[in-house]
Design an enzyme around this catalytic site. Structure first.
Site, PDB file in Angstrom:
ATOM      1  N   LYS A  60       0.836  -1.214   0.000  1.00 15.97           N
ATOM      2  CA  LYS A  60       0.000   0.000   0.000  1.00 15.97           C
ATOM      3  C   LYS A  60       0.866   1.258   0.000  1.00 15.97           C
ATOM      4  O   LYS A  60       0.604   2.202  -0.749  1.00 15.97           O
ATOM      5  CB  LYS A  60      -0.937  -0.020   1.210  1.00 15.97           C
ATOM      6  CG  LYS A  60      -1.958  -1.154   1.180  1.00 15.97           C
ATOM      7  CD  LYS A  60      -2.915  -1.099   2.352  1.00 15.97           C
ATOM      8  CE  LYS A  60      -2.280  -1.568   3.635  1.00 15.97           C
ATOM      9  NZ  LYS A  60      -1.926  -3.015   3.627  1.00 15.97           N
TER      10      LYS A  60
ATOM     11  N   ASP B 250      -0.531   6.382   6.902  1.00 13.77           N
ATOM     12  CA  ASP B 250      -0.573   4.937   7.145  1.00 13.77           C
ATOM     13  C   ASP B 250      -1.351   4.661   8.433  1.00 13.77           C
ATOM     14  O   ASP B 250      -1.393   5.504   9.332  1.00 13.77           O
ATOM     15  CB  ASP B 250       0.844   4.395   7.243  1.00 13.77           C
ATOM     16  CG  ASP B 250       0.898   2.888   7.053  1.00 13.77           C
ATOM     17  OD1 ASP B 250      -0.110   2.306   6.618  1.00 13.77           O
ATOM     18  OD2 ASP B 250       1.957   2.292   7.330  1.00 13.77           O
TER      19      ASP B 250
ATOM     20  N   THR C 155      -5.370  -1.634   7.496  1.00 19.25           N
ATOM     21  CA  THR C 155      -5.598  -3.082   7.481  1.00 19.25           C
ATOM     22  C   THR C 155      -6.955  -3.415   8.093  1.00 19.25           C
ATOM     23  O   THR C 155      -7.363  -4.572   8.062  1.00 19.25           O
ATOM     24  CB  THR C 155      -4.492  -3.808   8.271  1.00 19.25           C
ATOM     25  OG1 THR C 155      -4.452  -3.287   9.612  1.00 19.25           O
ATOM     26  CG2 THR C 155      -3.137  -3.600   7.627  1.00 19.25           C
TER      27      THR C 155
ATOM     28  N   ARG D 241       6.101  -8.302   0.853  1.00 23.72           N
ATOM     29  CA  ARG D 241       7.069  -7.967   1.904  1.00 23.72           C
ATOM     30  C   ARG D 241       7.791  -9.215   2.391  1.00 23.72           C
ATOM     31  O   ARG D 241       9.000  -9.203   2.628  1.00 23.72           O
ATOM     32  CB  ARG D 241       6.355  -7.279   3.063  1.00 23.72           C
ATOM     33  CG  ARG D 241       7.302  -6.838   4.188  1.00 23.72           C
ATOM     34  CD  ARG D 241       6.522  -6.206   5.326  1.00 23.72           C
ATOM     35  NE  ARG D 241       5.833  -5.000   4.889  1.00 23.72           N
ATOM     36  CZ  ARG D 241       4.855  -4.419   5.569  1.00 23.72           C
ATOM     37  NH1 ARG D 241       4.424  -4.955   6.700  1.00 23.72           N
ATOM     38  NH2 ARG D 241       4.295  -3.313   5.123  1.00 23.72           N
TER      39      ARG D 241
END
Length: 342
Positions: free
Chosen positions: A66, A111, A160, A219
């Site tokens: 993201k 974030d 999330t 990741r």
């Protein structure tokens, strides 16, 4: 009030660029094909109108890219991007200072936006809709409200947990996209892309092997690649083939299904000590020595997606159809018959 600007700008050093691959456009950003096709339309349209991009909310499990996608959007739009995280925005003045410094059509990336304090979140309402914020100056009877105009900007929020974002904030995002887990083939492409950047030689089947064990997450696949590189270097292997990848992943404790040591501990405890469950999350956390947030946010989604774990009102339990297979896998028991599995 001064905002934590040192955490906003992209402080990239030469070493960062040497060891970290960053996509420069949407074509280099692998995976998420449907989302990229939509974003290309939105980017082209706002460029034709010479306007800012509409506010965008990106959600999905951690590690899917993201933040990277937000950086790519800034490069595609040829505008600066400021990056911050919701937990550090404790006071409304922090956010006001950031917003007042944003130039026309710039991107502000927040974030973990679901963790914004309520008083800070309310500042965003008028900022996103009307590009202005109301600031209170003074105290008591002499206090005055001043409307501070802002340059038109784009807010990109990442989360999330969309369920924790309030309705008023969610409705102010004009673009809402969910990032999905990657397929092994897409992760293998990412492995090859990063290996080329790091000047590593890896065979396609070895790259696919890594992709199959990375839990559908870029990741994780990048982290595994770096550890396989270390293993190959110590073993004096110039080419990462299937054999060296298998040896490295075995050394790392990652099995053929992508399960790591903690995953196997969870499954072992539930089967061995609770006969398959159900068992409470806090009990599992105590037995494994991990906090329950780690189990719930990191381990459980993958185990559930693999069909190994089930969440019930009474606790966590192993999928009954998988218990015979897991007993053989974890304890080396004799392989059950097909009827026993069914």
């Amino acid at each position: 009030m001064e905002a934590p600007f040192e955490l906003l700008s992209l402080q990239e050093t030469a070493d960062d660029k040497q060891y970290t691959f960053e996509p420069q456009d949407l074509d280099q950003y692998l995976g998420q094909t449907e989302i990229k096709e939509k974003l290309k339309i939105y980017i082209t349209a706002c460029k034709m109108r010479n306007e800012h991009l509409d506010h965008m909310l990106l959600f999905g499990p951690p590690g899917l890219g993201k933040t990277t996608l937000a950086k790519v959007m800034a490069k595609e739009l040829n505008v600066p991007i400021k990056i911050t995280s919701a937990p550090i925005l404790e006071r409304s003045g922090d956010l006001v200072a950031i917003l007042s410094s944003i130039g026309p059509r710039e991107i502000l990336f927040i974030d973990e936006i679901h963790r914004l304090p309520k008083n800070v979140e309310e500042i965003l309402y008028s900022a996103m809709e009307n590009f202005c914020v109301d600031v209170i100056i003074g105290q008591g009877a002499g206090a005055k409200s001043i409307r501070l105009p802002l340059n038109p900007f784009t807010l990109i929020g990442a989360t999330t947990k969309t369920s924790l974002i309030s309705g008023p904030l969610q409705t102010r995002f004009g673009i809402v996209e969910r990032l999905d887990f990657y397929s092994p083939e897409e992760l293998a492409q990412i492995v090859c892309q990063n290996a080329e950047f790091m000047r590593l030689s890896i065979k396609p089947d070895a790259a696919l092997n890594i992709g199959c064990r990375a839990r559908g997450t870029p990741r994780i696949v990048k982290r595994i690649l770096r550890r396989v590189r270390d293993f190959a270097q110590v073993k004096h292997k110039s080419v990462m083939d299937q054999e060296i990848v298998d040896s490295a992943l075995k050394f790392l404790g990652i099995d053929q299904d992508g399960l790591n040591k903690l995953d196997r501990e969870i499954l072992t405890f539930i089967i061995k000590d609770f006969n398959g469950g159900p068992v409470g999350l806090e009990t599992l956390a105590a037995m494994t020595g991990e906090d329950k947030e780690t189990l719930e946010d990191v381990c459980e989604p993958f185990l559930i997606r693999m069909g190994l774990l089930q969440k019930t009102t009474r606790g966590r339990q192993i999928n009954p159809r998988k218990i015979p297979i897991l007993r053989r896998k974890l304890f080396g028991e004799i392989e059950p018959s097909q009827q026993e599995i069914l």
